[in-house]
Write a protein that holds these residues in place. Structure first.
Motif, short mmCIF file in Angstrom:
data_model
loop_
_atom_site.label_atom_id
_atom_site.label_comp_id
_atom_site.label_asym_id
_atom_site.label_seq_id
_atom_site.Cartn_x
_atom_site.Cartn_y
_atom_site.Cartn_z
N SER A 6 0.81 -1.22 0.00
CA SER A 6 0.00 0.00 0.00
C SER A 6 0.85 1.27 0.00
CB SER A 6 -0.90 0.00 1.23
OG SER A 6 -1.57 1.23 1.37
N LEU A 7 0.29 2.32 -0.62
CA LEU A 7 0.91 3.65 -0.58
C LEU A 7 0.19 4.57 0.40
CD1 LEU A 7 1.67 4.20 -4.36
CD2 LEU A 7 3.36 4.29 -2.53
N ASP A 8 -0.76 4.04 1.15
CA ASP A 8 -1.49 4.83 2.14
C ASP A 8 -0.52 5.28 3.24
OD1 ASP A 8 -4.31 5.52 3.38
OD2 ASP A 8 -3.11 4.63 4.98
N GLU A 9 -0.44 6.58 3.43
CA GLU A 9 0.58 7.11 4.35
C GLU A 9 0.33 6.73 5.80
OE1 GLU A 9 2.11 11.04 3.73
OE2 GLU A 9 1.59 11.02 1.60
N ASP A 10 -0.93 6.68 6.20
CA ASP A 10 -1.24 6.28 7.58
C ASP A 10 -0.82 4.83 7.81
OD1 ASP A 10 -2.27 8.78 8.18
OD2 ASP A 10 -4.34 8.21 7.71
N ARG A 11 -1.09 3.98 6.84
CA ARG A 11 -0.73 2.57 6.97
C ARG A 11 0.79 2.40 6.97
NH1 ARG A 11 -2.89 -2.23 7.08
NH2 ARG A 11 -1.90 -4.01 6.06
N LEU A 12 1.47 3.16 6.13
CA LEU A 12 2.92 3.05 6.08
C LEU A 12 3.58 3.59 7.35
CD1 LEU A 12 3.65 3.80 2.34
CD2 LEU A 12 4.22 1.72 3.59
N LEU A 13 2.98 4.59 7.97
CA LEU A 13 3.51 5.08 9.24
C LEU A 13 3.48 3.95 10.28
CD1 LEU A 13 4.66 7.44 10.85
CD2 LEU A 13 2.31 8.11 11.41
N LEU A 14 2.38 3.19 10.31
CA LEU A 14 2.29 2.04 11.20
C LEU A 14 3.36 1.00 10.83
CD1 LEU A 14 -1.58 1.48 11.40
CD2 LEU A 14 -0.09 2.35 13.23
N ALA A 15 3.56 0.82 9.53
CA ALA A 15 4.56 -0.15 9.08
C ALA A 15 5.96 0.23 9.53
CB ALA A 15 4.51 -0.28 7.56
N PHE A 16 6.30 1.51 9.43
CA PHE A 16 7.62 1.96 9.84
C PHE A 16 7.80 1.81 11.35
CE2 PHE A 16 7.25 5.16 6.11
CZ PHE A 16 7.62 4.17 5.21
N GLN A 17 6.74 2.12 12.10
CA GLN A 17 6.80 1.96 13.56
C GLN A 17 6.99 0.50 13.93
OE1 GLN A 17 3.04 3.71 14.64
NE2 GLN A 17 3.83 5.80 14.62
N ALA A 18 6.22 -0.39 13.26
CA ALA A 18 6.32 -1.82 13.54
C ALA A 18 7.69 -2.36 13.15
CB ALA A 18 5.22 -2.57 12.78
N ALA A 19 8.18 -1.93 12.00
CA ALA A 19 9.49 -2.40 11.53
C ALA A 19 10.59 -2.01 12.51
CB ALA A 19 9.78 -1.83 10.14
N GLN A 20 10.56 -0.79 12.98
CA GLN A 20 11.56 -0.32 13.94
C GLN A 20 11.51 -1.15 15.22
OE1 GLN A 20 10.86 3.39 16.14
NE2 GLN A 20 12.90 4.08 15.48
N ALA A 21 10.30 -1.40 15.72
CA ALA A 21 10.14 -2.08 17.00
C ALA A 21 10.45 -3.57 16.92
CB ALA A 21 8.72 -1.87 17.53
N ILE A 22 10.07 -4.20 15.81
CA ILE A 22 10.23 -5.65 15.66
C ILE A 22 11.64 -6.00 15.19
CG2 ILE A 22 9.38 -7.69 14.42
CD1 ILE A 22 6.61 -6.31 14.36
N GLY A 23 12.27 -5.09 14.47
CA GLY A 23 13.61 -5.35 13.94
C GLY A 23 13.58 -5.80 12.50
N ILE A 24 12.76 -5.12 11.70
CA ILE A 24 12.62 -5.44 10.27
C ILE A 24 13.26 -4.28 9.49
CG2 ILE A 24 11.01 -5.96 8.39
CD1 ILE A 24 8.97 -6.78 10.57
N PRO A 25 14.34 -4.52 8.75
CA PRO A 25 15.09 -3.40 8.19
C PRO A 25 14.50 -2.74 6.95
CG PRO A 25 16.14 -5.48 7.62
CD PRO A 25 15.02 -5.81 8.56
N ILE A 26 13.66 -3.47 6.21
CA ILE A 26 13.19 -2.99 4.91
C ILE A 26 11.68 -3.13 4.81
CG2 ILE A 26 13.22 -3.47 2.41
CD1 ILE A 26 16.14 -4.41 2.79
N VAL A 27 11.02 -2.10 4.27
CA VAL A 27 9.59 -2.15 3.97
C VAL A 27 9.44 -2.01 2.46
CG1 VAL A 27 7.37 -0.96 4.20
CG2 VAL A 27 8.86 -1.25 6.20
N ASN A 28 8.73 -2.97 1.85
CA ASN A 28 8.55 -2.99 0.39
C ASN A 28 7.15 -2.57 -0.01
OD1 ASN A 28 11.11 -3.98 -0.64
ND2 ASN A 28 10.62 -5.93 0.37
N ILE A 29 7.11 -1.71 -1.04
CA ILE A 29 5.83 -1.25 -1.58
C ILE A 29 5.92 -1.21 -3.10
CG2 ILE A 29 5.23 0.12 0.44
CD1 ILE A 29 6.10 2.62 -1.09
N GLY A 30 4.76 -1.01 -3.75
CA GLY A 30 4.71 -0.77 -5.19
C GLY A 30 4.62 0.72 -5.46
#
Length: 267
Positions: free
Chosen positions: A73-97
């Protein structure tokens, strides 16, 4: 050395614990966790805090690493959650189209502007945002990928180079990769027959089954100095596919990729 993983979307009919166990048994180093709304949400971004410790424990217990997360998704609210989750869980890369439509200049400009802004936000969380050239979207081939690379300067932006989309856009992926390798930070990989729009049945997406010169692609990857994750992304698994069928796709692809990369001294 290059690390090889699987996007958990292949196991979308099964829970993440089952997926991780089978991915590990196939020999993979890590996993890309699917957070794709409407398709596969092994990571539910609306409640990632509740899932955090369980997901970390599953990966750790199976000897895997989190290589990436696919949100799409390119939804900014959803991606903000993704970045927060990635930082907390230890996921270095988020992939989108990239979104938009191929051949529409305004869509390409809008896509690049949005990706540039989102990359800066990703960087503030210590996460890398990667985008792939995608058939039918505004960024869909080498020239449009190069346009994004030229205009997006954030160090938190990278290219997710998927040879199947480049192949289906009419290019030879092994020839296209060197032009963009300097910004490639993630690779989604699968095979396909022909250059039709869809990737085909999951069995024909297994590496080595289709028409893409994946050995040549791996060779270009290694020659170009790439050392990021290579993640099998197979789309289209259905509830009718048994656990044995989806695991066979993962296992066959691992054998092919591991053999190619070992021959190239990259594993």
């Amino acid at each position: 050395m290059i690390q090889v993983g699987v996007n958990s979307v292949l196991f979308k009919s099964y829970d993440f614990a089952q997926a991780a166990q089978l991915i590990a048994r196939c020999g993979y180093d890590g996993v890309e966790i699917a957070a794709i709304q409407g398709m596969c949400e092994h990571l539910d971004l609306s409640r990632w805090q509740e899932q955090k410790e369980e997901l970390q424990a599953i990966v750790r217990e199976n000897g895997l690493k989190f290589l990436s997360m696919e949100v799409a998704s390119l939804d900014e609210d959803r991606l903000l959650l993704a970045f927060q989750a990635a930082q907390a869980i230890g996921i270095p890369i988020v992939n989108i189209g990239p979104g938009g439509k191929s051949g529409v200049a305004e869509d390409l400009d809008a896509s690049i502007a949005k990706l540039s802004r989102l990359s800066e936000i990703a960087g503030s969380y210590g996460v890398t945002l990667c985008v792939k050239a995608h058939v039918g979207n505004a960024i869909y081939n080498t020239p449009t990928t190069l346009a994004a690379m030229e205009q997006i300067t954030s160090p938190s932006f990278g290219i997710d180079m998927d040879p199947s989309h480049i192949h289906r856009s009419g290019e030879n992926a092994e020839e296209a990769l060197p032009a963009v390798i300097s910004r490639v930070k993630h690779i989604h990989i699968r095979d396909c027959k022909g250059r039709e729009q869809g990737p085909g049945p999951i069995e024909l997406q297994a590496c080595g089954r289709g028409d893409i010169d994946l050995y040549g692609y791996c060779e270009a990857m290694v020659t170009g100095g790439y050392d990021g994750p290579v993640v099998l992304e197979v789309i289209g698994a259905q509830p009718a596919h048994t656990i044995e069928q989806v695991t066979a796709v993962a296992a066959e692809s691992y054998g092919y990729l591991n053999a190619c990369l070992k021959k190239l001294n990259a594993r």
